[in-house]
Motif scaffolding. Structure first.
Motif, PDB file in Angstrom:
ATOM      1  N   LEU A   1       0.831  -1.208  -0.050  1.00 21.20           N
ATOM      2  CA  LEU A   1       0.027   0.024  -0.166  1.00 21.20           C
ATOM      3  C   LEU A   1       0.922   1.259   0.078  1.00 21.20           C
ATOM      4  O   LEU A   1       0.644   2.287  -0.680  1.00 21.20           O
ATOM      5  CB  LEU A   1      -1.027  -0.104   1.264  1.00 21.20           C
ATOM      6  N   ALA A   2       1.855   1.184   0.748  1.00 14.00           N
ATOM      7  CA  ALA A   2       2.851   2.384   0.892  1.00 14.00           C
ATOM      8  C   ALA A   2       3.698   2.856  -0.158  1.00 14.00           C
ATOM      9  O   ALA A   2       3.755   3.851  -0.706  1.00 14.00           O
ATOM     10  CB  ALA A   2       3.979   1.945   2.042  1.00 14.00           C
ATOM     11  N   GLN A   3       3.574   1.933  -1.361  1.00 14.53           N
ATOM     12  CA  GLN A   3       4.427   2.083  -2.747  1.00 14.53           C
ATOM     13  C   GLN A   3       3.289   2.810  -3.427  1.00 14.53           C
ATOM     14  O   GLN A   3       3.687   3.018  -4.920  1.00 14.53           O
ATOM     15  CB  GLN A   3       4.794   0.824  -3.266  1.00 14.53           C
ATOM     16  N   THR A   4       2.096   3.022  -3.180  1.00  9.73           N
ATOM     17  CA  THR A   4       1.039   3.574  -4.059  1.00  9.73           C
ATOM     18  C   THR A   4       0.528   4.806  -3.425  1.00  9.73           C
ATOM     19  O   THR A   4       0.772   5.226  -2.346  1.00  9.73           O
ATOM     20  CB  THR A   4      -0.207   2.751  -4.409  1.00  9.73           C
ATOM     21  N   VAL A   5      -0.250   5.367  -4.264  1.00 12.80           N
ATOM     22  CA  VAL A   5      -1.034   6.883  -3.713  1.00 12.80           C
ATOM     23  C   VAL A   5      -1.886   6.689  -2.749  1.00 12.80           C
ATOM     24  O   VAL A   5      -2.117   7.508  -2.122  1.00 12.80           O
ATOM     25  CB  VAL A   5      -1.508   7.688  -5.234  1.00 12.80           C
ATOM     26  N   LEU A   6      -2.242   5.322  -2.419  1.00  5.55           N
ATOM     27  CA  LEU A   6      -3.136   5.149  -1.350  1.00  5.55           C
ATOM     28  C   LEU A   6      -2.384   5.010   0.003  1.00  5.55           C
ATOM     29  O   LEU A   6      -2.987   5.065   0.879  1.00  5.55           O
ATOM     30  CB  LEU A   6      -4.004   3.620  -1.647  1.00  5.55           C
ATOM     31  N   GLY A   7      -1.162   4.935  -0.044  1.00  4.50           N
ATOM     32  CA  GLY A   7      -0.463   4.933   1.114  1.00  4.50           C
ATOM     33  C   GLY A   7      -0.692   6.408   1.837  1.00  4.50           C
ATOM     34  O   GLY A   7      -0.617   6.176   3.233  1.00  4.50           O
ATOM     35  N   ARG A   8      -0.795   7.402   1.378  1.00  5.68           N
ATOM     36  CA  ARG A   8      -1.109   8.566   1.962  1.00  5.68           C
ATOM     37  C   ARG A   8      -2.288   8.606   2.578  1.00  5.68           C
ATOM     38  O   ARG A   8      -2.568   9.066   3.683  1.00  5.68           O
ATOM     39  CB  ARG A   8      -1.049   9.822   1.047  1.00  5.68           C
TER      40      ARG A   8
END
Length: 196
Positions: free
Chosen positions: A4-11
């Motif tokens: 998840l952290a490697q995508t824009v959803l991480g934020r």
């Protein structure tokens, strides 16, 4: 494996906005993270340590993000009021893209109307909610048969929906956000007629 952290959803996860998740992780497609759940748009004031539900949410969200990409490619969700599109665009911010496919099912727009609304550097397809769930509405809009998806798990279903949405080319009458505010109906009280 993509996290998840490697995508824009991480934020959004770091901000504590991804709630009530049915899926929040890798899908069957390499490099893709899927999300099904609610997206908090406005938090209630916190009293001490208590966790309170968000004041405003985009509910029943189905979304995908890809590793290393700064934008969401696809998102569908339910808004109780068309007016909350502004909050959604503010929360997503740079995660929105002119090339993304974003579908919003709003409770207080005319049941017979569909619009395209440009806002926050993206175009939103704004539709009435008729079939009660975003999942059913999205399948109908994209001409996906439930029976075809039956054998798939949640991640597989999200892949199938996102893949089909990427080729969506239908267009609806354009509407500005300001025009939409004038046309929208009253906001329904979701707690009305519920036992106490």
């Amino acid at each position: 494996m993509t996290t998840l952290a490697q995508t824009v959803l991480g934020r959004l996860e770091t901000e504590g906005r991804l709630l009530n998740c049915v899926l929040k992780g890798p899908t069957r497609q390499a490099g893709r993270i899927g999300f099904r759940g609610d997206l908090a748009l406005k938090f209630q004031a916190k009293m001490a340590d208590e966790a309170r539900p968000p004041e405003i949410s985009c509910e029943q969200v189905i979304a995908v993000a890809h590793e290393g990409e700064p934008h969401l490619r696809f998102l569908a969700g339910f808004l109780l009021s068309f007016e909350y599109l502004q909050l959604l665009a503010e929360v997503l911010g740079d995660a929105l893209s002119p090339d993304g496919k974003y579908f919003l099912f709003c409770d207080n727009i005319d049941i017979s109307k569909r619009y395209q609304v440009a806002y926050g550097g993206a175009t939103f397809y704004v539709l009435p909610i008729d079939e009660a769930t975003v999942y059913n509405e999205t399948l109908e809009l994209l001409y996906l048969e439930k029976t075809e998806l039956k054998r798939l798990d949640t991640a597989g279903k999200v892949d199938a929906i996102a893949d089909k949405a990427s080729s969506f080319t239908q267009s609806f009458p354009t509407l500005s956000f300001e025009e939409g505010l004038k046309l929208m109906g009253p906001v329904r009280n979701v707690y009305e007629n519920r036992p106490v």
